[in-house]
Design an enzyme around this catalytic site. Structure first.
Site, mmCIF file in Angstrom:
data_model
loop_
_atom_site.group_PDB
_atom_site.id
_atom_site.type_symbol
_atom_site.label_atom_id
_atom_site.label_comp_id
_atom_site.label_asym_id
_atom_site.label_seq_id
_atom_site.Cartn_x
_atom_site.Cartn_y
_atom_site.Cartn_z
ATOM 1 N N PRO A 1 0.854 -1.088 0.045
ATOM 2 C CA PRO A 1 -0.019 0.042 -0.181
ATOM 3 C C PRO A 1 1.109 1.255 0.142
ATOM 4 O O PRO A 1 1.980 1.271 0.546
ATOM 5 C CB PRO A 1 -0.857 -0.182 1.325
ATOM 6 N N GLU B 1 12.148 -6.212 4.960
ATOM 7 C CA GLU B 1 13.215 -5.320 5.104
ATOM 8 C C GLU B 1 13.610 -4.376 6.226
ATOM 9 O O GLU B 1 13.434 -3.260 6.041
ATOM 10 C CB GLU B 1 13.454 -4.674 3.865
ATOM 11 N N GLU C 1 11.464 -11.257 -3.729
ATOM 12 C CA GLU C 1 11.486 -9.977 -4.562
ATOM 13 C C GLU C 1 12.659 -10.308 -5.600
ATOM 14 O O GLU C 1 13.688 -9.343 -5.740
ATOM 15 C CB GLU C 1 11.793 -8.725 -3.517
#
Length: 614
Positions: free
Chosen positions: A46, A173, A287
C-alpha cells in the site's frame, strides 16, 4: 523416477546447421526431474501513509487489480505477498484484557479465498497503534498474543486446510528506515521474531497436526554496518534455536534476469561461509525482480521485454536448482502486483496498466493487461516434469512433459524465450511419439503483435483512454496465436516463424483422449464497472496437462422476452486464454452470462452456471 512416455524432439534455430540440431531423447529420463511450480507468487505494498493501508487494501481498485491478477489460468499465480497486512487488524482492549478485531482482515482474506489467491502474511504493522509507547517486555508479550489470537481466529474462520496453505514471514526489510516504523533495536527485533514463533507454537499445542513455517528475515543483506538487524539475527541463529524455517532474502537485477540469479547465488555463498546452518535450510528470493524500485518508470516495464526477463528468471533459477547450485531453492516471488499511476500507467513494474478515470461520475478504474501477466499464463501450462534448460542463438527454452498414466494422455509443452531485440527467424522441429492422435498449438508474446503499451503511446498516451482505444489495447493484451490447432498425421512437427524479439513462445502438444476433456468453468462472477462496462471473471481447476485454448463468453440482454432472446457469443473475435473478459456495450450490460472452455482439439467444456446482472 517417474515413468515418462517415449518422446523425442529437436529444435533448430536460424543460423544453426542441421548437424547442430538439439535433440532430447525422452526414452532416457535421467535428465528429467519433477518440476515444482516455484514461481507463482507476487506481491505489492500500500502507498503512504501507512495508517491508510486498510482503506487501500479494501478499495475497489485493489479488488479489481487482484481479480485480474488471479485470472491467470491454471493457478499461474497462487500467493499474494502483502506489506502492512496487519494494519487490517484493530485493537479493542478494555483494561488489561487485550482484544483484537479481525473484521477487516476477514474481509480481505474472504475476498482472496473467493478469487483463489492465498495470502502471504507478513507480520508487519502496528494494529491500533498497540505497539506504540510500550516497553520491550510488553511488546514481546503482545507479539506472541497477537500471533496466537490471529492464527486461531483464521483457522476457526477459514478452516485448517486453507490457513496451512498460507505463507507467514517476518517484517519486510526491517533495516530500512521507511519500513522500520517501530524503531527496532537488534534485541527488539530478536524478541519480535521469537515471540511470533512462540505464538505459532501455541497453535501447535492445541492442534498438533498443524505445522506452520515462519519465513525470514526478508532482508537485503548489503552493507553489514547498515543492515544490522538482519545480520544480527543470523548471528543469533548461529548460537540459539532459530525461529525461522525458510530463509528469505531479496536480490534484484539492474535490468537483466541473470543479475538476479548471480546476485542470489553470490549472497548465499557468502552467508553460508559465516553461517553454515543456512546451507541446510530452504531458501526463497521473494523479491526476484529485474529492476529495483517498482514505481521507477522504465520503458522496458511496459512491453514484452519485462515479460521475457521474468520468464528467463524462472528458467535460469530452475536450471540452477536442477544442477544443484540452488538445490534448496523453495520459491521465488515477483514484486509486481502494484497499482500504477499517471503518467506511468505502463512503465512502472506492474502486471497491469491502471487508468484512474477521475473525470467520470462515479470515479472508477480501467485496467489493461501487460504482456508480463500473460507470460505467467504461458508458464502455467508447463507440464509436471522438465529436462535441462537449453539456449541457442539468444533463444532459451524449457522442454516439459506429463507423466504417462491410464488417466493422463500424452501432454508436452515447450516455452521459448528471447530477450534480444529485433526480427528473428526461427525454425522449430519437434519429433513426436508415433501412433498418437496429437494436435499442436502455439501462442506468442512479441514486440509487434502483443504490445498494448505501444498502442497507448501511439495514441498520445491519454490519461483517460476512451472505449475505442481500450478495446484496441485489450485485443493485443493476450498472446497471439501463431500456430493454429494442427492435427499431426506424422510423428514430426515443423514450423518456420518470423518473430519480433523480445518474445515468449509457448508450443503445446495434446493427445485426443477422453482423459483430458475440457472441464466445466466455475465461480463465474460479474464486476460492473459502469452502466456500459462489466468484467466477467471465472475459475477453472488446475490441470496437470492443460489443453485449453480459449474461453467463450455468451450473453443475452435483459428485457421482457429474456427467455426468448438468443444467446450471442461476445468473445467471437477475441482470443481469451485467461479467466476474465472486459465487455463494453453502449446500450448497457444488464443481462445473462455464461462461459465455457474450448481446447486445442476443438472440444467444448460444459456450460458454467448462468449468472445474471440486473
Amino acid at each position: 523416477m517417474i515413468k515418462i512416455i517415449p518422446f523425442v524432439f529437436g529444435v533448430l534455430f536460424h543460423g544453426i546447421s542441421p548437424s547442430e540440431v538439439i535433440q532430447i531423447d525422452l526414452k532416457n529420463t535421467e535428465d528429467f526431474q519433477d518440476l515444482p511450480r516455484f514461481w507463482t507468487s507476487t506481491g505489492f505494498c500500500p502507498p503512504a501513509p501507512i495508517n491508510a493501508s486498510s482503506a487501500f487494501l479494501l478499495s475497489p481498485s485493489v479488488r479489481q487489480n487482484l481479480e485480474l491478477v488471479a485470472s491467470v489460468p491454471n493457478a499461474g499465480i497462487t500467493h499474494i505477498r502483502t506489506h502492512w497486512i496487519l494494519e487490517l487488524i484493530d485493537e479493542e482492549s478494555s483494561g488489561n484484557d487485550v482484544k483484537f478485531s479481525f473484521r477487516k482482515l476477514d474481509k480481505f482474506v474472504e475476498f482472496l479465498q473467493r478469487i483463489h489467491l492465498i495470502p502471504h502474511v507478513e507480520f508487519m504493522g502496528n494494529p491500533g497503534r498497540i505497539f506504540s509507547n510500550k516497553s520491550a517486555k510488553e511488546r514481546k508479550f503482545l507479539w506472541r498474543d497477537l500471533t496466537f489470537k490471529m492464527l486461531k481466529h483464521l483457522i476457526v474462520k477459514f478452516g485448517q486446510d486453507f490457513v496451512t496453505s498460507f505463507r507467514f514471514e517476518t517484517w519486510n526489510e526491517p533495516d530500512l528506515l521507511n519500513y522500520n516504523l517501530l524503531n527496532f533495536s537488534l534485541p527488539d527485533f530478536i524478541d519480535y521474531v521469537t515471540s511470533i514463533r512462540e505464538g505459532m507454537n501455541e497453535i501447535r499445542k492445541i492442534s498438533p497436526e498443524i505445522d506452520l513455517k515462519l519465513r525470514g528475515p526478508a532482508g537485503l543483506f548489503h552493507q553489514r554496518e547498515v543492515h544490522k538487524l538482519c545480520y544480527g539475527f543470523l548471528e543469533y541463529c548461529t548460537s540459539n534455536s532459530c525461529p525461522i524455517g525458510i530463509f528469505t532474502f531479496h536480490r534484484k537485477g539492474s535490468g537483466k534476469a541473470r543479475e538476479i540469479l548471480t546476485g542470489g547465488i553470490e549472497l548465499l555463498r557468502n552467508l553460508t561461509r559465516e553461517f553454515p546452518w543456512i546451507a541446510h535450510m530452504e531458501v526463497s528470493n521473494n523479491e526476484a525482480d529485474p529492476s529495483s524500485g517498482w514505481s521507477r518508470p522504465l520503458r522496458s516495464n511496459s512491453d514484452v521485454k519485462y515479460a521475457a526477463e521474468l520468464v528467463k528468471t524462472v528458467l535460469i533459477h530452475w536450471d540452477a536448482k536442477m544442477r544443484g547450485i540452488l538445490e534448496n531453492l523453495e520459491t521465488i516471488s515477483h514484486d509486481n502486483a502494484f497499482l500504477s499511476y499517471h503518467p506511468y500507467e505502463f512503465n512502472q513494474r506492474t502486471l497491469l496498466a491502471h487508468f484512474r478515470m477521475n473525470k467520470s461520475t462515479p470515479i472508477y478504474s480501467e485496467f489493461v493487461k501487460k504482456p508480463v501477466l500473460g507470460a505467467l499464463g504461458l508458464l502455467a501450462n508447463l507440464a509436471s516434469s522438465s529436462g535441462s534448460i537449453q539456449e541457442r542463438n539468444d533463444v532459451m527454452f524449457i522442454p516439459t512433459m506429463g507423466q504417462e498414466t491410464p488417466e493422463l494422455p500424452f501432454y508436452g509443452c515447450i516455452v521459448f524465450v528471447s530477450t534480444a531485440i529485433g526480427t528473428q527467424s526461427v525454425r522449430i522441429t519437434v519429433k513426436l511419439p508415433p501412433g498418437r492422435k496429437l494436435v499442436a498449438f502455439g501462442e506468442i508474446f512479441d514486440q509487434k503483435k502483443t504490445n498494448p503499451g505501444r498502442l497507448w503511446r501511439e495514441n498520445s498516451s491519454p490519461s483517460y483512454p476512451d472505449a475505442k482505444l481500450l478495446i484496441k489495447m485489450r485485443k493485443v493484451q493476450t498472446p497471439a496465436v501463431v500456430i493454429q490447432s494442427r492435427l499431426m498425421d506424422v510423428p514430426e512437427f515443423t514450423e518456420n516463424l518470423t518473430v519480433s524479439a523480445p518474445f515468449v513462445l509457448s508450443l503445446r502438444f495434446c493427445e485426443n483422449s477422453t482423459g483430458n476433456l475440457p472441464r466445466r468453468v466455475e465461480n463465474v462472477r460479474l464486476n460492473r464497472i459502469s452502466g456500459q462496462r462489466v468484467t466477467i471473471l471465472w475459475h477453472e481447476d488446475f490441470q496437470v496437462g492443460r489443453c485449453v485454448k480459449k474461453y467463450q463468453v455468451f450473453f443475452k440482454a435483459t428485457g421482457r422476452k429474456l427467455r426468448k432472446r438468443k444467446w450471442a457469443e461476445i468473445t467471437h473475435a477475441w482470443h481469451i486464454p485467461d479467466c476474465s473478459f472486459d465487455f463494453w456495450r453502449s446500450s448497457g450490460v444488464s443481462g445473462a452470462y455464461k462461459v465455457r472452455s474450448v481446447d486445442i482439439l476443438g472440444r467444448h467444456g460444459d456450460w458454467s452456471k448462468t449468472v445474471l446482472l440486473y
